[in-house]
Scaffold this active site. Structure first.
Site, PDB file in Angstrom:
ATOM      1  N   GLY A  11      49.345  39.851  68.108  1.00  7.89           N
ATOM      2  CA  GLY A  11      50.421  40.032  67.141  1.00  7.89           C
ATOM      3  C   GLY A  11      51.469  38.935  67.241  1.00  7.89           C
ATOM      4  CB  THR A  12      51.507  35.594  68.890  1.00  6.75           C
ATOM      5  OG1 THR A  12      50.259  35.133  68.370  1.00  6.75           O
ATOM      6  CG2 THR A  12      51.329  36.128  70.300  1.00  6.75           C
ATOM      7  CG  ASN A  13      50.225  33.970  63.500  1.00  8.55           C
ATOM      8  OD1 ASN A  13      50.934  32.984  63.348  1.00  8.55           O
ATOM      9  ND2 ASN A  13      48.959  33.882  63.789  1.00  8.55           N
ATOM     10  CG  ASN A 106      45.085  34.706  55.511  1.00 10.71           C
ATOM     11  OD1 ASN A 106      45.339  35.528  56.389  1.00 10.71           O
ATOM     12  ND2 ASN A 106      44.066  33.884  55.574  1.00 10.71           N
ATOM     13  CG  HIS A 108      41.507  30.078  57.873  1.00  8.33           C
ATOM     14  ND1 HIS A 108      40.656  31.152  58.055  1.00  8.33           N
ATOM     15  CD2 HIS A 108      40.760  28.964  58.080  1.00  8.33           C
ATOM     16  CE1 HIS A 108      39.449  30.698  58.368  1.00  8.33           C
ATOM     17  NE2 HIS A 108      39.482  29.380  58.390  1.00  8.33           N
ATOM     18  CB  VAL A 143      37.038  34.851  51.749  1.00  5.65           C
ATOM     19  CG1 VAL A 143      37.579  34.758  53.175  1.00  5.65           C
ATOM     20  CG2 VAL A 143      36.862  36.314  51.373  1.00  5.65           C
ATOM     21  CB  ALA A 172      49.847  24.503  64.966  1.00  6.88           C
TER      22      ALA A 172
HETATM   23  N1  LIG Z   1      40.119  38.593  48.595  1.00  8.63           N
HETATM   24  C1  LIG Z   1      40.544  38.074  49.783  1.00  8.63           C
HETATM   25  N2  LIG Z   1      40.837  38.929  50.784  1.00  8.63           N
HETATM   26  C2  LIG Z   1      41.234  38.433  52.007  1.00  8.63           C
HETATM   27  C3  LIG Z   1      41.524  39.306  53.059  1.00  8.63           C
HETATM   28  C4  LIG Z   1      41.859  38.827  54.310  1.00  8.63           C
HETATM   29  C5  LIG Z   1      41.943  37.448  54.534  1.00  8.63           C
HETATM   30  C6  LIG Z   1      42.261  36.947  55.911  1.00  8.63           C
HETATM   31  N3  LIG Z   1      41.165  36.128  56.383  1.00  8.63           N
HETATM   32  C7  LIG Z   1      39.878  36.620  56.530  1.00  8.63           C
HETATM   33  C8  LIG Z   1      38.779  35.756  56.464  1.00  8.63           C
HETATM   34  C9  LIG Z   1      37.499  36.233  56.639  1.00  8.63           C
HETATM   35  C10 LIG Z   1      37.286  37.588  56.857  1.00  8.63           C
HETATM   36  C11 LIG Z   1      35.885  38.110  57.049  1.00  8.63           C
HETATM   37  O1  LIG Z   1      34.902  37.508  56.625  1.00  8.63           O
HETATM   38  N4  LIG Z   1      35.807  39.287  57.740  1.00  8.63           N
HETATM   39  C12 LIG Z   1      34.526  39.904  57.985  1.00  8.63           C
HETATM   40  C13 LIG Z   1      34.280  40.955  56.891  1.00  8.63           C
HETATM   41  C14 LIG Z   1      35.318  42.070  56.977  1.00  8.63           C
HETATM   42  C15 LIG Z   1      35.194  43.041  55.810  1.00  8.63           C
HETATM   43  O2  LIG Z   1      34.039  43.431  55.506  1.00  8.63           O
HETATM   44  O3  LIG Z   1      36.245  43.353  55.186  1.00  8.63           O
HETATM   45  C16 LIG Z   1      38.371  38.468  56.929  1.00  8.63           C
HETATM   46  C17 LIG Z   1      39.667  37.994  56.760  1.00  8.63           C
HETATM   47  C18 LIG Z   1      41.699  36.547  53.499  1.00  8.63           C
HETATM   48  C19 LIG Z   1      41.341  37.038  52.219  1.00  8.63           C
HETATM   49  C20 LIG Z   1      41.033  36.162  51.103  1.00  8.63           C
HETATM   50  O4  LIG Z   1      41.129  34.915  51.203  1.00  8.63           O
HETATM   51  N5  LIG Z   1      40.642  36.719  49.921  1.00  8.63           N
END
Ligand SMILES: Nc1nc2ccc(CNc3ccc(C(=O)NCCCC(=O)O)cc3)cc2c(=O)[nH]1
Length: 203
Positions: A11-13, A106, A108, A143, A172
């Site tokens: 939870g550092t972010n 978000n 990354h 995503v 960072a």
């Molecule tokens: N539609 C949208 N929603 C997101 C939700 C979280 C995050 C955070 N980064 C994330 C990037 C990748 C994942 C991922 O692939 N998790 C494995 C599957 C989990 C599941 O089934 O839910 C989760 C968050 C980014 C996005 C985004 O870019 N677009």
């Protein structure tokens, strides 16, 4: 703003955002921290900072749409205007992302568009890049593909492991996410109609 967090993350972010929003110069106020799991570090950090918390357990919902709709109701209940995802690892539905388009950030742990998805730091090491880093972006339905707000680069050192590189990137992140929070909360940066970043003239 509101922040989502994930259990195994320290939870550092979130902590960096809490400290940023506390500064008198900040344009942001954290009104609620929502977690999709109970008992996570982020909830403890929020409570310690006097911030309201809610848990929306995704396992209690039959569909992503119902889970997202419940989160949306909590956001409306608190009058939220901007959302920060900090270690939130549930993919959000298009309906939710469309409603919060331009208000949903978000962070990354790679220099997007390189190394999307999970274990980005490991991907960087395996690719043998000499520069890694982090990216704060607006969340798009696809995503890790949304418009980039802030990036910060870090060197990849000889002998780096996934852990040592992740630690350097995390330092960072703790600068990049608060910086992006202020840019968007202050209106210096916004998401244009064409999906690209717009910098307000006097910023
Ligand atoms: N539609 C949208 N929603 C997101 C939700 C979280 C995050 C955070 N980064 C994330 C990037 C990748 C994942 C991922 O692939 N998790 C494995 C599957 C989990 C599941 O089934 O839910 C989760 C968050 C980014 C996005 C985004 O870019 N677009």
């Amino acid at each position: 703003i509101v922040v989502f967090s994930q259990p195994f993350l320290p939870g550092t972010n979130l902590q960096a955002l809490i400290e940023q929003a506390k500064r008198p110069s900040s344009s942001a106020e954290i009104v609620v921290v929502i977690s999709n799991r109970p008992g996570v570090q982020g909830l403890k950090r929020a409570s310690l900072a006097g911030i309201q918390t809610r848990v929306v357990d995704h396992k209690l919902y039959g569909s992503r749409a119902e889970f997202d709709a419940t989160i949306d109701r909590v956001l409306e209940e608190f009058g939220v205007e901007m959302v920060c995802l900090a270690g939130f690892m549930r993919i959000l539905t298009g309906t939710f992302v469309k409603k919060w388009n331009g208000k949903l950030l978000n962070i990354h742990p790679s220099l997007l568009p390189s190394f999307k998805g999970v274990n980005a730091q490991k991907q960087a090491l395996q690719a043998g890049v000499r520069v890694a880093g982090c990216t704060v972006h607006f969340v798009a339905e696809e995503v890790d593909a949304g418009a980039i707000i802030v990036q910060e680069a870090v060197p990849v050192m000889g002998g780096d492991t996934e852990e040592s590189l992740s630690d350097r990137i995390r330092e960072a992140e703790h600068r990049a996410f608060p910086a992006a929070l202020e840019l968007v909360a202050s209106g210096a940066v916004r998401l244009g109609e064409d999906g690209h970043i717009v910098w307000t003239s006097n910023s």
